[in-house]
Design a protein around this motif. Structure first.
Motif, PDB file in Angstrom:
ATOM      1  N   HIS A 131      31.624  42.684  39.880  1.00  0.00           N
ATOM      2  CA  HIS A 131      31.684  43.898  40.455  1.00  0.00           C
ATOM      3  C   HIS A 131      31.860  43.616  41.866  1.00  0.00           C
ATOM      4  CE1 HIS A 131      27.930  44.451  41.420  1.00  0.00           C
ATOM      5  NE2 HIS A 131      27.109  43.687  40.257  1.00  0.00           N
ATOM      6  N   LYS A 132      31.559  43.383  42.700  1.00  0.00           N
ATOM      7  CA  LYS A 132      32.109  42.469  44.184  1.00  0.00           C
ATOM      8  C   LYS A 132      33.412  42.773  45.068  1.00  0.00           C
ATOM      9  CE  LYS A 132      26.467  41.828  44.164  1.00  0.00           C
ATOM     10  NZ  LYS A 132      25.564  42.873  44.988  1.00  0.00           N
ATOM     11  N   SER A 133      33.409  41.231  45.443  1.00  0.00           N
ATOM     12  CA  SER A 133      35.300  40.838  45.422  1.00  0.00           C
ATOM     13  C   SER A 133      35.280  40.374  45.199  1.00  0.00           C
ATOM     14  CB  SER A 133      34.328  39.818  46.578  1.00  0.00           C
ATOM     15  OG  SER A 133      33.445  39.907  47.488  1.00  0.00           O
ATOM     16  N   LEU A 134      35.086  40.170  43.556  1.00  0.00           N
ATOM     17  CA  LEU A 134      36.549  40.743  42.314  1.00  0.00           C
ATOM     18  C   LEU A 134      36.737  41.729  41.446  1.00  0.00           C
ATOM     19  CD1 LEU A 134      34.572  37.443  40.093  1.00  0.00           C
ATOM     20  CD2 LEU A 134      36.916  36.981  41.312  1.00  0.00           C
ATOM     21  N   PHE A 135      36.377  42.689  42.232  1.00  0.00           N
ATOM     22  CA  PHE A 135      37.102  44.137  42.262  1.00  0.00           C
ATOM     23  C   PHE A 135      37.252  44.789  40.959  1.00  0.00           C
ATOM     24  CE2 PHE A 135      37.171  44.624  46.429  1.00  0.00           C
ATOM     25  CZ  PHE A 135      38.600  43.769  47.205  1.00  0.00           C
ATOM     26  N   GLY A 136      36.367  43.799  39.498  1.00  0.00           N
ATOM     27  CA  GLY A 136      35.907  44.909  38.555  1.00  0.00           C
ATOM     28  C   GLY A 136      35.226  45.645  38.317  1.00  0.00           C
ATOM     29  N   PRO A 137      34.607  46.487  37.234  1.00  0.00           N
ATOM     30  CA  PRO A 137      34.085  47.641  37.121  1.00  0.00           C
ATOM     31  C   PRO A 137      32.008  46.992  36.767  1.00  0.00           C
ATOM     32  CG  PRO A 137      35.037  47.067  35.556  1.00  0.00           C
ATOM     33  CD  PRO A 137      35.288  46.048  35.795  1.00  0.00           C
ATOM     34  N   GLN A 138      31.155  48.027  37.792  1.00  0.00           N
ATOM     35  CA  GLN A 138      29.784  47.174  37.085  1.00  0.00           C
ATOM     36  C   GLN A 138      29.425  47.484  35.820  1.00  0.00           C
ATOM     37  OE1 GLN A 138      27.390  50.619  39.533  1.00  0.00           O
ATOM     38  NE2 GLN A 138      29.348  50.700  40.568  1.00  0.00           N
ATOM     39  N   GLY A 139      28.446  46.227  35.284  1.00  0.00           N
ATOM     40  CA  GLY A 139      28.489  46.261  34.286  1.00  0.00           C
ATOM     41  C   GLY A 139      29.188  44.665  33.528  1.00  0.00           C
ATOM     42  N   THR A 140      29.742  43.973  34.932  1.00  0.00           N
ATOM     43  CA  THR A 140      30.564  42.768  34.671  1.00  0.00           C
ATOM     44  C   THR A 140      29.813  41.889  35.541  1.00  0.00           C
ATOM     45  OG1 THR A 140      32.608  43.597  36.380  1.00  0.00           O
ATOM     46  CG2 THR A 140      32.396  43.916  33.578  1.00  0.00           C
TER      47      THR A 140
END
Lengths: 371, 84
Positions: free
Chosen positions: A194-203
């Motif tokens: 969920h940071k610089s890979l731009f996925g959602p929180q909870g990943t």
């Protein structure tokens, strides 16, 4: 709002990520449980994400384990390699995800390298600390407080030479700097989705060079007659229903980063940091922490004597600038840098920030100082 | 008319094998292993046409793909034979 808290989580995501999450919520059932179409869709999504992560971080797909976040991944890794009372070497900039886990294990913690932005000192410190033959080394790639890029390649080489397993915390580097499990030869690499890979929180992702000990026990949709967790990955470390909408979003995020290009991302962040460096230098009342260009990422902290750092951040928030303040869950980093007593205000950029935003944020910082 | 089921220990392993076969032009779908064939309970398999069994076996052998067993299942979904 100018969002400069990307080190905590990226707020602005590529449009494809939002679309992927919604699509997955509407069409994907649970991974690895059933054979119907929505379950197959979930399985395909998970496999594509695992494969994308495997290519990105250079390891076989089955060694990519989905986690909730970096902390979850670090817990699995640390509790695999460290027994109660074991001696462990860490850097001077570790997050509480590492420190608290080791503390709970009653590990003998040896801190190597406390000089900020000094890779030579860090390397030498690790060289001498590892002579004591610890059970494991845990090292952050980039400090979440100061953006110090540690010499992880050199540290990993020392660990390999001495046959000491290494756990890399890639919370601030995954999606910004190249991270290769193969090149590092690490036992484990922990990364957030969920940071610089731009996925959602909870990943999150745990990249496994070694076989982990299960942290959670439960259903995996495989070998169900066995009461022990499967020996094989990724099932061994993925008990329970996985966050498939999150995984779908993470897949879209990884594809975005691939399309944008790591070198372009790094160039953009470097430019923003240079603007920040130049602008903050014009405000004499603050003390920013900057390193040489190659040791500095897009995470920057500063101190000032006018206001408590939390009040400072609150004032900035009221003007539409989102930053983080305090100890950033990293008292060790602050202890190393001498800022433990008062904390810092931290700005952290992403590819979605612009030069204009940085300039405006600095104007607001000056205004808060002077008002 | 039969279908061949190659069973795997994990879903991910089955998916990787299916992807490999598709690269060689073999139609392969990932399915749940029939319960009677899931020795440890709950598993995933690759289903290929009977006519593709030889090619599939060859590719798996050449590429070092480990599967658990091969099951031949009739159209009426009854097992007619299996091999490890």
């Amino acid at each position: 709002m100018i969002y400069l808290d990307n080190a905590a989580t990226t707020l602005h995501k590529p449009e494809s990520v939002y679309e992927a999450v919604e699509q997955a919520m509407r069409t994907c059932a649970s991974l690895g449980r059933s054979g119907h179409d929505p379950a197959r869709k979930a399985a395909e999504t998970a496999f594509l994400c695992r494969s994308a992560a495997a290519d990105f971080f250079e390891l076989p797909a089955e060694r990519v384990v989905f986690t909730l976040n970096t902390t979850h991944a670090l817990n699995i890794a640390i509790k695999t390699l460290v027994r109660p009372g074991d001696r462990v070497v860490i850097s001077g900039f570790e997050h509480n995800a590492v420190l608290r886990t080791l503390y709970a294990l009653n590990a003998e913690i040896c801190v190597a390298g406390k000089r900020l932005f000094d890779p030579e000192d860090t390397i030498q410190a690790f060289e001498s600390a590892l002579a004591g033959e610890p059970s494991a080394v845990v090292c952050t790639h980039i400090s979440n407080v100061f953006g110090y890029v540690l010499p992880i390649e050199e540290i990993s080489a020392i660990c390999r030479r001495r046959h000491i397993p290494l756990i890399v915390d890639a919370a601030q580097s995954a999606g910004v700097r190249p991270v290769s499990l193969k090149d590092l030869g690490a036992a484990f690499v922990a990364a957030p989705g969920h940071k610089s890979l731009f996925g959602p929180q909870g990943t999150g992702l745990l990249l496994c060079g070694e076989k982990p000990i299960p942290l959670l026990h439960g259903g995996t949709g495989s070998s169900s007659r066995d009461l022990e967790m499967p020996e094989f990955l990724p099932d061994r470390a993925e008990a329970g229903t996985q966050n498939i909408p999150g995984v779908a979003g993470l897949l879209a995020g990884i594809r975005f980063v691939n399309a944008y290009g790591l070198s372009e991302i790094r160039k953009h962040e470097k430019h923003l940091v240079e603007v920040l460096r130049e602008r903050l230098a014009r405000i004499p009342e603050i003390t920013p922490f900057f390193g040489a260009s190659e040791t500095q990422s897009g995470v920057v902290s500063f101190t000032q004597n006018r206001l408590d750092c939390e009040f400072f951040a609150q004032r900035l928030s009221e003007t539409g600038i989102a930053v983080r303040s305090g100890l950033h869950c990293s008292p060790q980093a602050h202890a190393s840098a001498g800022t433990l007593d008062r904390g810092t205000v931290r700005l952290s950029v992403s590819v979605f920030n612009t030069v204009e935003e940085i300039e405006e944020a600095c104007d607001h910082i000056r205004h808060v100082i002077r008002s | 008319m039969f279908a061949c089921y190659y069973t795997f220990r994990s879903l991910t392993a089955a998916q990787q094998a299916a992807m490999l076969l598709r690269r060689f032009g073999i139609a392969a779908s990932v399915v749940r292993t029939p319960e009677f064939a899931a020795t440890k309970g709950c598993g995933y398999a690759i289903k290929v046409a009977d006519a593709d069994e030889a090619s599939t076996g060859f590719i798996f052998h050449r590429e070092g793909v480990s599967y658990m067993r091969v099951i031949h299942i009739r159209q009426d979904e009854r097992e007619v034979g299996s091999a490890f």
